[in-house]
Design a protein around this motif. Structure first.
Motif, PDB file in Angstrom:
ATOM      1  N   THR C  77     -50.328  -9.273   5.208  1.00 39.88           N
ATOM      2  CA  THR C  77     -50.504  -9.985   3.801  1.00 39.88           C
ATOM      3  C   THR C  77     -51.253  -8.909   2.851  1.00 39.88           C
ATOM      4  O   THR C  77     -52.121  -8.463   3.309  1.00 39.88           O
ATOM      5  CB  THR C  77     -51.174 -11.331   3.929  1.00 39.88           C
ATOM      6  OG1 THR C  77     -50.684 -12.366   4.488  1.00 39.88           O
ATOM      7  CG2 THR C  77     -51.330 -11.725   2.263  1.00 39.88           C
ATOM      8  N   GLU C  79     -52.557  -8.397  -0.766  1.00 42.45           N
ATOM      9  CA  GLU C  79     -53.168  -9.229  -1.790  1.00 42.45           C
ATOM     10  C   GLU C  79     -53.543  -8.096  -2.975  1.00 42.45           C
ATOM     11  O   GLU C  79     -54.097  -7.136  -2.714  1.00 42.45           O
ATOM     12  CB  GLU C  79     -54.727 -10.032  -1.424  1.00 42.45           C
ATOM     13  CG  GLU C  79     -55.090 -10.664  -2.731  1.00 42.45           C
ATOM     14  CD  GLU C  79     -56.377 -10.988  -2.563  1.00 42.45           C
ATOM     15  OE1 GLU C  79     -56.727 -12.198  -2.722  1.00 42.45           O
ATOM     16  OE2 GLU C  79     -57.519 -10.041  -2.181  1.00 42.45           O
ATOM     17  N   VAL C 136     -54.044 -12.525  -9.373  1.00 45.18           N
ATOM     18  CA  VAL C 136     -54.197 -12.561  -8.070  1.00 45.18           C
ATOM     19  C   VAL C 136     -52.784 -12.768  -7.452  1.00 45.18           C
ATOM     20  O   VAL C 136     -52.559 -13.933  -7.567  1.00 45.18           O
ATOM     21  CB  VAL C 136     -55.403 -13.356  -7.633  1.00 45.18           C
ATOM     22  CG1 VAL C 136     -55.321 -13.130  -5.907  1.00 45.18           C
ATOM     23  CG2 VAL C 136     -56.604 -13.328  -8.325  1.00 45.18           C
ATOM     24  N   THR C 138     -50.246 -12.471  -3.992  1.00 45.46           N
ATOM     25  CA  THR C 138     -50.196 -12.030  -2.619  1.00 45.46           C
ATOM     26  C   THR C 138     -48.860 -11.956  -2.083  1.00 45.46           C
ATOM     27  O   THR C 138     -47.947 -12.680  -2.671  1.00 45.46           O
ATOM     28  CB  THR C 138     -50.948 -13.132  -1.636  1.00 45.46           C
ATOM     29  OG1 THR C 138     -50.236 -14.145  -1.855  1.00 45.46           O
ATOM     30  CG2 THR C 138     -52.511 -13.189  -1.991  1.00 45.46           C
TER      31      THR C 138
END
Ligand SMILES: Nc1ncnc2c1ncn2[C@@H]1O[C@H](COP(=O)(O)OP(=O)(O)O)[C@@H](O)[C@H]1O
Ligand SMILES: Nc1ncnc2c1ncn2[C@@H]1O[C@H](COP(=O)(O)OP(=O)(O)O)[C@@H](O)[C@H]1O
Ligand SMILES: [Mg+2]
Ligand SMILES: [Mg+2]
Lengths: 148, 77, 148
Positions: C77, C79, C136, C138
């Motif tokens: 992942t 971010e 933010v 991801t």
């Protein structure tokens, strides 16, 4: 055009390639040749590798990379600062001598500082034992004019 | 959009590492040609312009193609 | 492999291309596809452009970009956090609506947040008027498995 970037990365070996790429992408805004770009990337490699291998040994630490582009009389200067908070260098003059290495068994050539010196226009090393090492390098872009 | 993406990903997946190698190879070819034509070393921006990408992207692509072992190594940790 | 980088750049339009390349080079340590990389770069462009154009208008300010790669069950992942200390957003829900823009004369499409949302797996926007905006995002890499 004046510009800067500040970068912080952990001292992982994979980040040597990333540091090269990041500084290279930053330098790419100046109209430089592939050769000038590759000189800069090589110098960055050497400094970052030193912080990873010598500064932090196998421990994990943080590497700070600051880049500055400044322009004067139509000539660009790129300044690159690579800093670690690692173990530091006892005697900088000795450390900077060609072929000097404290890790002969690691296949280190002792030529890192010599490479930085010859691929950049200036190299300045500051270090305090137990506190860390700071390498400041500059390169002027547009080489034909630097020999006037 | 989601459907198309899924299709592309399941089918002909092109990895970045491959694409960067292609760009680097093309950059090398363009550089050689320009040097023959102009007798001076072309700049990064001139080559990037010819390839229709930004100098920043070209720099990154050449970097990745140089050291696939290190840039794509997933060895740490 | 877990890794991070923290980047600070001034809000100049040339730095949009640099931010794309830097985040791209960081993301490229994971063996992703062209499409995944291009999704990430496009989302970064939109967020950085917003900070430059809306956050700081024509004034100069600083943009902070933090990236994190984490690995769980063999899936990565990424971010990406993009933050400015600019003028902030009054009503985030309204601002995030497709086609909504406060700069219609600037040839802004009002699709920035929509693009970030559709190209990334998650998008979170925090903003305080007069203090700044933090985006933010991801993305999970290795798409076939994210639809299991
Ligand atoms: N960042 C650093 N932290 C601590 N010691 C360093 C650092 N950089 C260089 N040194 C010391 O300087 C020596 C010479 O460095 P260098 O010329 O790059 O050669 P090499 O890395 O091959 O040993 C190293 O062997 C090491 O002892
Ligand atoms: N970083 C930011 N700082 C202040 N306002 C922002 C920021 N990002 C977005 N906005 C506000 O949200 C609106 C919608 O953004 P976006 O979807 O990217 O469309 P556009 O940029 O085309 O206007 C912008 O018009 C602006 O008013
Ligand atoms: Mg060395
Ligand atoms: Mg926008």
């Amino acid at each position: 055009m004046n510009n800067y970037m500040k970068l912080e990365i952990p001292s992982k070996t994979t980040n040597e390639a990333f540091a090269r790429a990041a500084v290279g992408a930053f330098a790419a805004q100046v109209d430089l040749t592939i050769e000038e770009l590759s000189d800069i990337k090589t110098a960055v490699s050497e400094a970052v590798t030193n912080s990873i291998i010598h500064g932090y040994k196998d421990a994990s630490g943080v590497i700070f990379i600051n880049c500055n582009i400044s322009c004067k009389d139509d000539k660009y200067t790129i300044e690159i600062v690579i800093e670690d908070k690692g173990k530091g260098i006892e005697d900088i003059d000795v450390a900077m001598q060609p072929l000097y290495t404290t890790s002969p068994n690691d296949e280190r050539s002792g030529m890192g500082f010599t490479v930085m010196q010859s691929f950049m226009d200036s190299l300045d090393v500051n270090s305090v034992l137990g506190e860390g090492t700071k390498v400041v390098m500059t390169k002027r872009i547009g080489a034909e004019n630097t020999y006037d | 959009i989601g459907e198309i993406k899924r299709f592309i990903r399941d089918d002909g997946i092109i990895k970045v590492s491959r694409a960067y190698k292609d760009i680097s190879y093309k950059a090398f070819t363009v550089k050689e040609r320009m040097m023959a034509e102009q007798k001076t070393e072309p700049t990064l921006a001139e080559i990037a312009n010819e390839l229709n990408i930004t100098p920043q992207e070209l720099s990154t692509a050449m970097e990745a193609a140089r050291s696939p072992e290190s840039l794509y190594a997933q060895t740490d940790d």
